[in-house]
Design an enzyme around this catalytic site. Structure first.
Site, PDB file in Angstrom:
ATOM      1  N   GLU A   1       0.826  -1.219   0.000  1.00  0.00           N
ATOM      2  CA  GLU A   1       0.000   0.000   0.000  1.00  0.00           C
ATOM      3  C   GLU A   1       0.854   1.259   0.000  1.00  0.00           C
ATOM      4  O   GLU A   1       0.431   2.287  -0.512  1.00  0.00           O
ATOM      5  CB  GLU A   1      -0.925   0.023   1.231  1.00  0.00           C
ATOM      6  CG  GLU A   1      -2.227  -0.718   1.011  1.00  0.00           C
ATOM      7  CD  GLU A   1      -3.312  -0.386   2.042  1.00  0.00           C
ATOM      8  OE1 GLU A   1      -2.996   0.107   3.130  1.00  0.00           O
ATOM      9  OE2 GLU A   1      -4.483  -0.664   1.741  1.00  0.00           O
TER      10      GLU A   1
ATOM     11  N   HIS B   1       9.809 -26.546   0.541  1.00  0.00           N
ATOM     12  CA  HIS B   1       9.136 -27.660  -0.118  1.00  0.00           C
ATOM     13  C   HIS B   1       7.973 -27.176  -0.969  1.00  0.00           C
ATOM     14  O   HIS B   1       7.073 -27.942  -1.276  1.00  0.00           O
ATOM     15  CB  HIS B   1       8.649 -28.664   0.927  1.00  0.00           C
ATOM     16  CG  HIS B   1       9.766 -29.349   1.635  1.00  0.00           C
ATOM     17  ND1 HIS B   1      10.157 -30.623   1.336  1.00  0.00           N
ATOM     18  CD2 HIS B   1      10.603 -28.916   2.612  1.00  0.00           C
ATOM     19  CE1 HIS B   1      11.175 -30.967   2.117  1.00  0.00           C
ATOM     20  NE2 HIS B   1      11.470 -29.942   2.897  1.00  0.00           N
TER      21      HIS B   1
ATOM     22  N   LYS C   1     -14.217   0.816  -3.135  1.00  0.00           N
ATOM     23  CA  LYS C   1     -15.080   1.085  -1.979  1.00  0.00           C
ATOM     24  C   LYS C   1     -16.376   1.752  -2.421  1.00  0.00           C
ATOM     25  O   LYS C   1     -17.460   1.399  -1.969  1.00  0.00           O
ATOM     26  CB  LYS C   1     -14.364   2.007  -0.975  1.00  0.00           C
ATOM     27  CG  LYS C   1     -13.349   1.315  -0.106  1.00  0.00           C
ATOM     28  CD  LYS C   1     -12.883   2.281   1.001  1.00  0.00           C
ATOM     29  CE  LYS C   1     -11.651   1.733   1.694  1.00  0.00           C
ATOM     30  NZ  LYS C   1     -11.081   2.695   2.662  1.00  0.00           N
TER      31      LYS C   1
END
Lengths: 431, 431
Positions: free
Chosen positions: B272, B293, B404
């Site tokens: 951000e 792994h 938003k």
């Protein structure tokens, strides 16, 4: 399961695929599918994974886990492909009454804290290693076994083993008459989610493992030479094609908290299978809606070097947001938490699309055993197809050997010269 | 805390920094430090975060959380910067006796499952939102409050609030006389780990929050204009410089299970703050030894487009691996689990270095409150310095606003035209 690739076919998307490139890709998918069909036909190394829904013996898994039906908890001791499939299944569709713990690291504090939190006499331990020699797994199992001894628990009554035909774990199982299952032939660990390796903890949790395998069968039936008819291949092909055009990362972002380990599982599948010969997309693990408040700024405003993959269940549980007399929040009251999550998903997808950040939407009806089996099967098929397109050895992981040998050398085994390189490390310490 | 950048200064590393580039970078750090010092002096927006160790009132936090001392659990309701700092601290150095849960998503099934697992009458709820209007947080809090009502629990006795000077959460706290703390002035959420925002759950767990802040003070004292004397700036500067030379990703890979949320916290900080204007490194979350792994194959054999950052505590708990009569494993028996983890760390670091994959090692003595405070402070300072070098607005996140508004539009608030873009989505569904 369906895959919506609309947002990478527009010229707004950077990178994108145009009609001509899409047709070319479809032709390559046709060829890739032939190779895959041949590999499945002969049960070849790796390709055999796509036959697992037919070849796994779910009755045997149930029979051998039956002894553990009354356990309070199940503990998987395994690492990488021996752990991630099991964690994915039990978190996504498991049963909270029988908690599933995973020891897939050798962090002493974490290992001790997990062991302290368990009632070992009521814990089933599933130890998984094909070779039976994986250092992390065996060291951890030795510690677990000792903890059981110390607690006065008969570890031979609590342990089930999944391993290859020979090796220390097989010997151990035979010596102590432990219930033991075979790792599937010709299937690398990261492709073993539809096998004994991952299904033992799920069976102990009383998940419907047949429904899970049915989902896999549905995936197997959906494989077809036509890109436009096969969601799995469509996903693998467009990920590859975008990767070749600059999408160096593949952000896996499910909109379901219970799919968080799925992203880990996908990350191993994608990274170990395709990360070779100087190429390969880097998988990036994310979670919707949480990471909107963490990663979205970068995805939308940062470099155009990523493909974002959304996975979204169409139906979720109903949880109503209570009405509130707070004015600023009245728009929330009375609606469902799931509707809020849906709105956030659609908004985020559109937010990326309008900014030209390529994204793909994978939808499943709801998160259950069958849809999860389908999702994992299709992702494996997508990865194998991508491997054909990249023209890499999808099923091996040669680059991890160097570090394994170096670690064994450091631990005192003298024959490993890689350990010497560690002493030559170039230091420039700032403190 | 120290930072070892030796492995990016060799010409084997791709990309790398040569002596001349390093000197140039040091000059830019000098200038960046001046700007940061000025920002701190004036407590400017964002820069104020670096003053938190001095400005936070830990007595007040203890006083206001004292009421919750007997809780069995603490539940944070917040998202992004309102959740990740708290999760990082309690997981790394918290107290298992008072479990910390975080609801930082609006997934209905997960929310319900967490609420079902809690004894709500013995759970402290910490609601955090600067504006008091964050949709996910407030919707979740409304659900939590109703669950308490349904369970016959007086929610006003169980709730503590951290918020800004006004807004619905502040009003709520005043109406019901809830204990309330202020979010720090001029500090964006992702830089608030050394403040009330993150310290409330830690205080309820009886962590030593003063030692944590002392670690921050130590970090503040270590800031200096000289790259070669300041680990925080050294880390920020070399990450930036490698990023400019093709390391598009920054893989954060702690070798401590309890630092897993730290990587999430770092990922928000980095993404951000720096993901703007078409630039910014993508943070990639990893965990040692587990991801050896899973991801190591790609890191070693894939494209040279990443910097790997290791974080490693030098000391860990002692857990001895029991001796075994299994020949193949005798090299493990009698050694410590921590020595195995150390060997794996050193082997992995060397494995990347010998393959030319740039990596940096950050070491802390052991994982405790003080070293963690130092680590978080230094990472924030590193990020702010990197922001100066990238020349971006480090402390804002404008690109998340579009989504938003679109989500609010979808939820029925008519004034948000972004929602219309969602209807125009280009679909190409393969099923």
């Amino acid at each position: 399961m369906n895959v919506d690739i609309g947002n990478i076919l527009t010229d707004k998307s950077q990178p994108s695929l145009d009609k001509h490139e899409f047709e070319e890709l479809a032709e390559r998918v046709r060829v890739g599918h032939e190779r895959i069909a041949e590999g499945r036909e002969n049960n070849e190394f790796g390709y055999a994974a796509l036959n697992l829904p037919e070849t796994v013996d779910s009755d045997e898994i149930r029979r051998k886990t039956d002894h553990f039906a009354d356990s309070d908890a199940v503990l998987t001791v395994g690492i990488g492909g021996s752990a991630l499939g099991a964690a994915t299944i039990t978190t996504a569709v498991g049963n909270d009454e029988v908690e599933h713990y995973v020891l897939d690291n050798v962090d002493p504090e974490h290992t001790q804290s997990v062991l302290n939190s368990l009632d070992l006499g009521k814990t089933a331990v599933h130890v998984v290693s094909r070779s039976g020699t994986t250092a992390e797994t065996l060291a951890t199992f030795l510690v677990v076994r000792e903890a059981m001894d110390d607690a006065g628990v008969d570890w031979t009554e609590q342990t089930i083993v999944t391993t290859g035909d020979d090796g220390p774990l097989r010997t151990l199982a035979e010596t102590h008459a432990l219930p033991a299952l075979d790792v599937p032939d010709n299937v690398p660990g990261r492709f073993s989610a539809l096998s004994t390796v991952a299904l033992v903890p799920a069976a102990i949790q009383d998940c419907d493992i047949d429904a899970f395998l049915d989902g896999g069968k549905e995936g197997a039936e959906s494989l077809s030479p036509s890109l436009s008819d096969c969601p799995a291949y469509a996903y693998g092909a467009v990920s590859y094609a975008l990767g070749q055009r600059g999408a160096d990362m593949n952000v896996m972002m499910p909109y379901a908290e219970r799919l968080e380990p799925f992203s880990e599982w996908f990350a191993q599948l994608w990274a170990e299978s395709l990360g070779k010969d100087g190429g390969g997309q880097t998988p990036v693990r994310a979670l919707g809606a949480t990471d909107q408040h963490s990663q979205l700024q970068l995805y939308r405003a940062g470099p155009r070097n990523k493909l974002v993959t959304f996975v979204r269940p169409q139906e979720t549980a109903n949880v109503t947001i209570p009405e509130t007399d707070i004015d600023e929040l009245s728009y929330l009251g009375g609606s469902e938490l799931g509707s809020l999550l849906d709105a956030e998903f659609e908004a985020t997808e559109a937010s990326l699309a309008t900014a030209g950040c390529p994204n793909v939407r994978i939808e499943i009806e709801q998160l259950n055993e069958q849809s999860l089996g389908r999702l994992l099967y299709d992702m494996e098929a997508a990865c194998i197809l991508a491997g054909e397109l990249y023209d890499v050895e999808t099923f091996t992981q040669p680059a991890v050997e160097w570090g394994k040998r170096a670690a064994r050398g450091l631990l005192g085994e003298s024959e490993f010269e890689e350990a010497a390189a560690i002493a030559e490390k170039n230091r420039h310490i700032i403190d």
